[in-house]
Design a protein around this motif. Structure first.
Motif, short mmCIF file in Angstrom:
data_model
loop_
_atom_site.label_atom_id
_atom_site.label_comp_id
_atom_site.label_asym_id
_atom_site.label_seq_id
_atom_site.Cartn_x
_atom_site.Cartn_y
_atom_site.Cartn_z
N ILE A 39 0.98 -1.25 0.27
CA ILE A 39 -0.29 0.01 0.34
C ILE A 39 1.01 1.17 0.44
CG2 ILE A 39 -1.92 1.39 1.04
CD1 ILE A 39 -2.65 -1.59 0.20
N ARG A 40 0.56 1.93 -1.11
CA ARG A 40 1.62 3.43 -1.21
C ARG A 40 1.12 4.68 -2.07
NH1 ARG A 40 3.98 5.62 -6.14
NH2 ARG A 40 5.89 6.73 -5.49
N SER A 41 0.88 5.11 -0.87
CA SER A 41 0.26 6.84 -0.74
C SER A 41 0.85 8.26 -0.98
CB SER A 41 -1.25 6.71 -0.73
OG SER A 41 -1.52 7.79 -0.88
N PRO A 146 10.72 4.90 -18.24
CA PRO A 146 10.29 6.33 -17.23
C PRO A 146 8.79 5.96 -16.58
CG PRO A 146 11.44 6.49 -19.34
CD PRO A 146 11.44 5.04 -19.64
N THR A 147 8.47 6.38 -15.51
CA THR A 147 7.40 6.68 -15.39
C THR A 147 6.67 7.25 -14.55
OG1 THR A 147 5.44 5.07 -14.18
CG2 THR A 147 7.74 5.08 -13.38
N ASP A 148 5.53 7.42 -15.35
CA ASP A 148 4.45 9.04 -14.60
C ASP A 148 3.96 8.70 -13.19
OD1 ASP A 148 4.92 10.75 -16.72
OD2 ASP A 148 2.61 10.01 -17.34
N THR A 149 4.57 7.18 -13.17
CA THR A 149 3.15 7.30 -11.18
C THR A 149 4.60 7.79 -10.39
OG1 THR A 149 2.64 5.35 -12.17
CG2 THR A 149 3.01 5.40 -9.81
N LYS A 150 6.04 7.71 -11.00
CA LYS A 150 6.43 8.13 -9.82
C LYS A 150 7.98 9.05 -10.46
CE LYS A 150 10.10 6.47 -6.60
NZ LYS A 150 10.39 7.68 -5.67
N ARG A 151 8.00 10.23 -10.39
CA ARG A 151 8.48 10.91 -11.73
C ARG A 151 10.22 11.30 -11.18
NH1 ARG A 151 5.13 15.12 -15.23
NH2 ARG A 151 3.20 13.39 -15.68
N ASP A 152 9.99 11.22 -10.17
CA ASP A 152 11.73 11.16 -9.13
C ASP A 152 12.66 9.71 -9.57
OD1 ASP A 152 9.99 9.88 -7.36
OD2 ASP A 152 10.84 11.06 -5.65
N CYS A 153 11.88 9.10 -9.96
CA CYS A 153 12.74 7.89 -9.80
C CYS A 153 13.44 7.87 -10.73
CB CYS A 153 11.33 6.65 -10.64
SG CYS A 153 12.27 5.02 -10.34
N GLY A 154 14.44 7.25 -10.24
CA GLY A 154 15.59 6.79 -11.49
C GLY A 154 16.55 8.43 -11.95
N GLY A 184 9.07 -0.09 -12.65
CA GLY A 184 9.23 1.42 -12.99
C GLY A 184 9.14 1.13 -14.05
N GLY A 185 7.59 1.29 -14.67
CA GLY A 185 6.63 1.22 -16.03
C GLY A 185 7.10 -0.26 -16.88
N VAL A 186 6.62 -1.10 -15.54
CA VAL A 186 6.56 -2.54 -16.58
C VAL A 186 5.31 -2.76 -17.29
CG1 VAL A 186 6.74 -5.06 -15.34
CG2 VAL A 186 9.31 -3.44 -15.01
N PHE A 202 8.75 -8.96 -9.89
CA PHE A 202 8.27 -7.93 -10.88
C PHE A 202 7.37 -7.17 -9.84
CE2 PHE A 202 4.10 -8.76 -12.78
CZ PHE A 202 4.00 -9.60 -11.92
N PHE A 203 7.23 -5.88 -10.41
CA PHE A 203 6.33 -4.54 -9.56
C PHE A 203 5.47 -4.02 -10.66
CE2 PHE A 203 8.07 -0.56 -8.33
CZ PHE A 203 10.26 -0.83 -8.61
N VAL A 204 4.44 -3.46 -10.03
CA VAL A 204 3.77 -2.98 -10.89
C VAL A 204 2.39 -2.02 -10.13
CG1 VAL A 204 3.83 -4.31 -12.74
CG2 VAL A 204 2.23 -4.37 -11.68
N VAL A 205 2.55 -0.67 -10.76
CA VAL A 205 1.31 0.27 -10.46
C VAL A 205 0.01 0.05 -11.40
CG1 VAL A 205 0.82 2.47 -9.25
CG2 VAL A 205 2.74 1.43 -8.65
N SER A 206 0.60 0.70 -12.35
CA SER A 206 -0.47 1.57 -12.85
C SER A 206 -0.64 0.46 -14.12
CB SER A 206 0.48 2.70 -14.60
OG SER A 206 1.32 2.35 -14.79
N ALA A 207 0.39 -1.42 -15.03
CA ALA A 207 -0.02 -2.05 -15.20
C ALA A 207 -1.12 -3.06 -15.41
CB ALA A 207 0.83 -3.04 -15.73
C1 TZP Z 1 10.01 2.79 -9.53
C2 TZP Z 1 8.01 2.96 -8.54
N1 TZP Z 1 8.40 3.13 -6.85
C3 TZP Z 1 7.44 2.95 -6.22
S1 TZP Z 1 6.17 3.11 -7.40
C4 TZP Z 1 6.93 3.02 -8.75
C5 TZP Z 1 6.92 3.44 -10.09
C6 TZP Z 1 6.07 1.83 -10.50
O1 TZP Z 1 4.84 2.23 -11.38
P1 TZP Z 1 4.16 2.09 -12.99
O2 TZP Z 1 4.78 0.32 -12.74
O3 TZP Z 1 2.98 2.53 -12.73
O4 TZP Z 1 5.72 2.53 -13.70
#
Ligand code: TZP
Ligand SMILES: Cc1ncc(COP(=O)(O)OP(=O)(O)O)c(N)n1
Ligand code: MG
Length: 229
Positions: A39-41, A146-154, A184-186, A202-207
């Motif tokens: 859970i991440r917000s 690159p991912t809009d979910t976490k713009r500061d990532c990387g 991250g963008g997966v 792998f981990f995903v949010v938006s997918a």
């Molecule tokens: C890299 C990262 N770390 C926590 S959320 C996130 C972005 C992943 O988001 P998405 O799967 O939507 O690109």
């Protein structure tokens, strides 16, 4: 909960679901076979996060998944402690390089808790060789894209975006003393190549959370990953 799988890891919060309730999307991910929930917000209040952890913990119990699907919160040691105090089974926390120190999380959450840590941007080989990771259970690494979910990532110190290459991830899987999950963008089309690197998950949010049909999206991800492993 030390017997956990980071293979198929879903990260979600209320800002990721396009205005839809979070719990049915979590249910769909678990039904599809996701093995780990975070859970991440960055927008929800402490109370909202506590309630979401309580509801998710209850959902996992009702689904008979409390012992097989891990539940952690991003960043918020206070929220994990409060949710546990109120009876929720929250297995641990995921922290990053500028969050509460993992050893402090370990101290408050106990030996059996899961403490995940984000690997830093930059030279992971040096980081892995020099670090003491005795208080940590797994690494999160990324972004793959690159991912809009976490713009500061990387972003490096100069603000350049550094994505992880497949070669880098293959090397990381070889040298890491801990399991690694990559996000991250997966998207579904990345999973075969990601699995071939030898990383553990792998981990995903938006997918999933951003999909029109989160259940179908989650099932597709699980199917491709399981087939590729
Ligand atoms: C890299 C990262 N770390 C926590 S959320 C996130 C972005 C992943 O988001 P998405 O799967 O939507 O690109
Ligand atoms: C599994 C996983 N890996 C990496 C992260 C990113 O954590 P962090 O660097 O602390 O950034 P925020 O998520 O807090 O914005 C993660 N949450 N989960
Ligand atoms: Mg963090």
């Amino acid at each position: 909960m030390k017997d956990f799988s980071i293979e198929k890891y879903f990260v979600v919060g209320p800002e990721n679901t396009g205005g839809r309730p979070v719990l049915p999307i979590i249910r769909a991910a678990v039904e599809a076979g996701f093995t780990f929930l975070q859970i991440r917000s960055k927008t929800a209040s402490a109370r909202e996060l506590i309630v979401l952890l309580e509801d998710t913990s209850r959902l996992l119990r009702e689904m008979g998944k409390s012992d097989s699907v891990a539940l952690v919160a991003d960043d918020r040691l206070d929220v994990v402690l409060a949710a546990r105090e109120r009876g929720a089974k929250v297995d641990g926390i995921h922290v990053g390089q500028s969050d509460i120190y993992p050893e402090i999380c370990r101290k408050y959450l106990g030996d059996d808790a899961i403490v995940g840590l984000s690997a830093p941007t930059g030279d992971l080989v040096h980081y892995i060789e020099k670090g003491d990771f005795s208080q940590i259970d797994y690494f999160g690494a990324g972004p793959l894209h690159p991912t809009d979910t976490k713009r500061d990532c990387g972003l490096d110190a100069e603000g350049n975006l550094i994505v992880r290459t497949l070669d880098e991830l293959t090397h990381l899987a070889e040298i890491s003393p801990l399991r690694v999950t990559v996000g991250g963008g997966v998207k579904a089309e990345d999973l075969e190549a990601l699995a071939a690197t030898g990383i553990h998950g792998f981990f995903v949010v938006s997918a999933v959370a951003g999909a029109d049909d989160p259940g179908a999206a989650a099932r597709e991800l699980v199917e491709i990953w399981d087939h590729a492993r």
